[in-house]
Motif scaffolding. Structure first.
Motif, short mmCIF file in Angstrom:
data_model
loop_
_atom_site.label_atom_id
_atom_site.label_comp_id
_atom_site.label_asym_id
_atom_site.label_seq_id
_atom_site.Cartn_x
_atom_site.Cartn_y
_atom_site.Cartn_z
N LEU A 346 -5.64 -3.12 5.47
CA LEU A 346 -5.95 -1.72 5.46
C LEU A 346 -5.12 -0.83 6.21
O LEU A 346 -4.99 -1.21 7.58
N THR A 347 -4.21 0.05 6.04
CA THR A 347 -3.34 1.06 6.86
C THR A 347 -3.55 2.39 5.73
O THR A 347 -4.34 2.65 4.83
N VAL A 348 -3.05 3.43 6.43
CA VAL A 348 -2.97 4.91 5.80
C VAL A 348 -1.85 5.41 5.26
O VAL A 348 -0.90 5.34 6.22
N PRO A 349 -1.91 5.70 4.16
CA PRO A 349 -0.71 6.35 3.56
C PRO A 349 -0.24 7.68 4.24
O PRO A 349 -0.91 8.38 4.80
N GLY A 350 1.02 7.65 4.38
CA GLY A 350 1.87 8.90 5.04
C GLY A 350 1.27 10.15 4.62
O GLY A 350 1.30 11.12 5.45
N VAL A 351 1.09 10.26 3.31
CA VAL A 351 0.79 11.67 2.66
C VAL A 351 -0.44 12.08 3.40
O VAL A 351 -0.70 13.50 3.33
N GLY A 352 -1.33 11.36 3.87
CA GLY A 352 -2.67 12.03 4.44
C GLY A 352 -2.20 12.63 5.62
O GLY A 352 -2.95 13.62 6.23
N ARG A 356 5.25 11.83 3.08
CA ARG A 356 5.27 10.95 1.93
C ARG A 356 6.29 9.87 2.42
O ARG A 356 7.30 10.17 3.32
N GLY A 357 6.42 8.60 1.85
CA GLY A 357 7.27 7.42 2.08
C GLY A 357 7.15 6.87 3.46
O GLY A 357 7.87 6.11 4.04
N HIS A 358 5.83 7.09 4.10
CA HIS A 358 5.55 6.45 5.45
C HIS A 358 4.24 5.84 5.18
O HIS A 358 3.38 6.23 4.38
N LEU A 359 3.78 5.14 6.32
CA LEU A 359 2.34 4.45 6.43
C LEU A 359 1.95 4.31 7.72
O LEU A 359 3.06 4.38 8.67
N ARG A 360 0.70 4.65 8.10
CA ARG A 360 0.32 4.33 9.49
C ARG A 360 -0.28 3.24 9.77
O ARG A 360 -1.24 2.82 8.92
N ILE A 361 0.27 2.49 10.90
CA ILE A 361 -0.52 1.22 11.08
C ILE A 361 -1.09 1.44 12.56
O ILE A 361 -0.32 1.78 13.52
N SER A 362 -2.47 1.08 12.75
CA SER A 362 -3.16 1.23 14.10
C SER A 362 -2.97 -0.41 14.45
O SER A 362 -3.21 -1.19 14.16
N TYR A 363 -2.46 -0.22 15.95
CA TYR A 363 -2.29 -1.46 16.52
C TYR A 363 -3.47 -1.75 17.71
O TYR A 363 -3.13 -2.57 18.61
N CYS A 364 -4.48 -1.02 17.27
CA CYS A 364 -5.65 -1.16 18.41
C CYS A 364 -6.73 -2.21 17.94
O CYS A 364 -7.78 -1.68 17.59
N VAL A 365 -6.08 -3.29 17.69
CA VAL A 365 -6.90 -4.49 17.22
C VAL A 365 -6.54 -5.64 17.90
O VAL A 365 -5.45 -5.62 18.62
#
Ligand SMILES: Cc1ncc(COP(=O)(O)O)c(C=O)c1O
Length: 386
Positions: A346-352, A356-365
């Motif tokens: 699960l990641t979050v689409p950049g549009v949010g 556009r054309g990006h995604l957000r990855i949380s590395y607090c895992v």
């Protein structure tokens, strides 16, 4: 059903949507790799929990002043004195349900119909939606991956009009991890002060800065335009206290009093036990903050390393916060995020975040979760021609 027209201007927070999806999948027994959530995976430090236990045992369970107890407002003031060398009085502080409510109070108190409020994109979505909820118009100046998503004063100055009421700066930035430099903030503050424009500083990730770069934006603002500066922050990210809901706004006494009017008619004081816990967090030992920062740095380097080993994942190495914001391998970020989701990542689409054309990855895992994500990323990447 007919709702107030303002509701047609705002949307559900995309990060909350991903959290809800993660919860739904977990409930059905699916083991997801959740790189969507924006919160520390560490537990709240022991001495902070102990303060809440003690508060409960001593029946500290009643209403408190709406703006928060004096001892906590004092603790916030003291922290800023120690960290940034600025003099803050308790009456210049209001305690809020997270940084989100601090920003929301500020929006309610400062913005109205006909106002323009400038912020930078990609952005944390609530910043823009809160401007809309206050009936004002968000003006987004874009930052660019080519220069590390640098937050430049010039773009704001260009966007200023006689209608500009305020500027919201988020440094370190969610989702890009970019920091605004002190020099850029000084330029912006001079321009804003000359035009009577407020600066609202979202400092939620202030403690999560990986290299020892100067970042005393508070002092720069206070020296130039204290009467039009609001600093919004929280215990959430720095002390792994997202669920406790403790934030604060620091601003001119009269403005903070107005925030207290809004809060007094909506939520009143935050949870009484949380207030005692937050005092322990702010005044107690800070080594847990350093420990977590060191862990996040290792994870940032690990995820950035394996991601950019495939040169098609163009990705800035962020200076702060705990997110990566790479380009997706196809222009449709939502479709790309769905492909990852099919691999249970699960990641979050950049549009949010307005890009556009990006995604957000949380590395607090945990490291183990990061390792589990790698094969899925590789499988998805293989489907795209090199
Ligand atoms: C940039 C930014 N500001 C504010 C907040 C809100 O923080 P809190 O949980 O303290 O309300 C967040 C949370 O993700 C954030 O990313």
């Amino acid at each position: 059903m007919t709702f107030a027209s303002r509701m047609s201007r705002v949307t559900v927070s995309p990060t909350l949507k991903v959290s809800a999806e993660a919860d739904r999948l977990r409930r059905t027994g699916v083991d997801v790799v959740d790189l969507g959530a924006g919160e520390p995976d560490f537990p709240t430090p022991e001495h902070v929990k102990a303060a809440a236990h003690a508060a409960l045992d001593s029946n500290f369970t009643k209403y408190t002043p709406s703006a928060g107890i004096l001892e906590l407002r004092d603790a916030v003031a003291q922290r800023y004195r120690m960290d940034y060398g600025v003099d803050v009085k308790p009456e210049e502080v209001i305690i809020t349900a997270g940084a989100k409510q601090a920003l929301y109070n500020a929006a309610m108190v400062l913005y109205e119909q006909g106002d323009e409020v400038i912020t930078h994109g990609p952005f944390w979505p609530s910043i823009v939606d809160q401007i809309k909820l206050a009936d004002a118009r968000p003006v987004v100046v874009q930052t660019h991956m080519e220069d590390g998503f640098a937050i430049k004063a010039a773009s704001f100055i260009e966007a200023m009009t006689p209608r500009t009421k305020a500027i919201v700066i988020n440094s370190p930035c969610n989702p890009t991890g970019a920091l605004m430099t002190e020099a850029e903030m000084a330029l912006l503050a001079d321009a804003a002060a000359a035009r009577g424009i407020w600066i609202v500083l979202d400092f939620t990730y202030e403690k999560l800065i990986y290299e020892p770069v100067p970042h005393n934006l508070v002092k720069i603002l206070f020296e130039r335009m204290r009467d039009k500066t609001v600093v919004c922050n929280a215990a959430s990210k720095a002390y792994a206290m997202t669920g406790w809901r403790c934030g604060w706004a620091i601003g001119p006494k009269d403005m903070i009093a107005q925030c207290n009017v809004v809060q007094g008619h909506s939520t009143s004081n935050i949870n009484s036990l949380t207030q005692k816990a937050a005092i322990a967090a702010l005044t107690g030992p800070q080594d847990s903050v350093t420990m977590m920062l060191n862990e996040y740095r290792k994870r940032r380097d690990a995820v950035h390393g394996w991601l950019t080993a495939d040169p098609r994942f163009v990705c800035v190495k962020p200076g702060g916060a705990f997110y990566l914001f790479p380009r997706t391998l196809q222009p449709d970020d939502v479709a790309f995020v769905r492909e990852l989701q099919a691999e249970l990542i699960l990641t979050v689409p950049g549009v949010g975040f307005g890009r556009r054309g990006h995604l957000r990855i949380s590395y607090c895992v945990e490291d183990e979760t990061i390792e589990r994500a790698l094969p899925g990323f590789e499988r998805v990447a293989k489907r795209y021609r090199k």
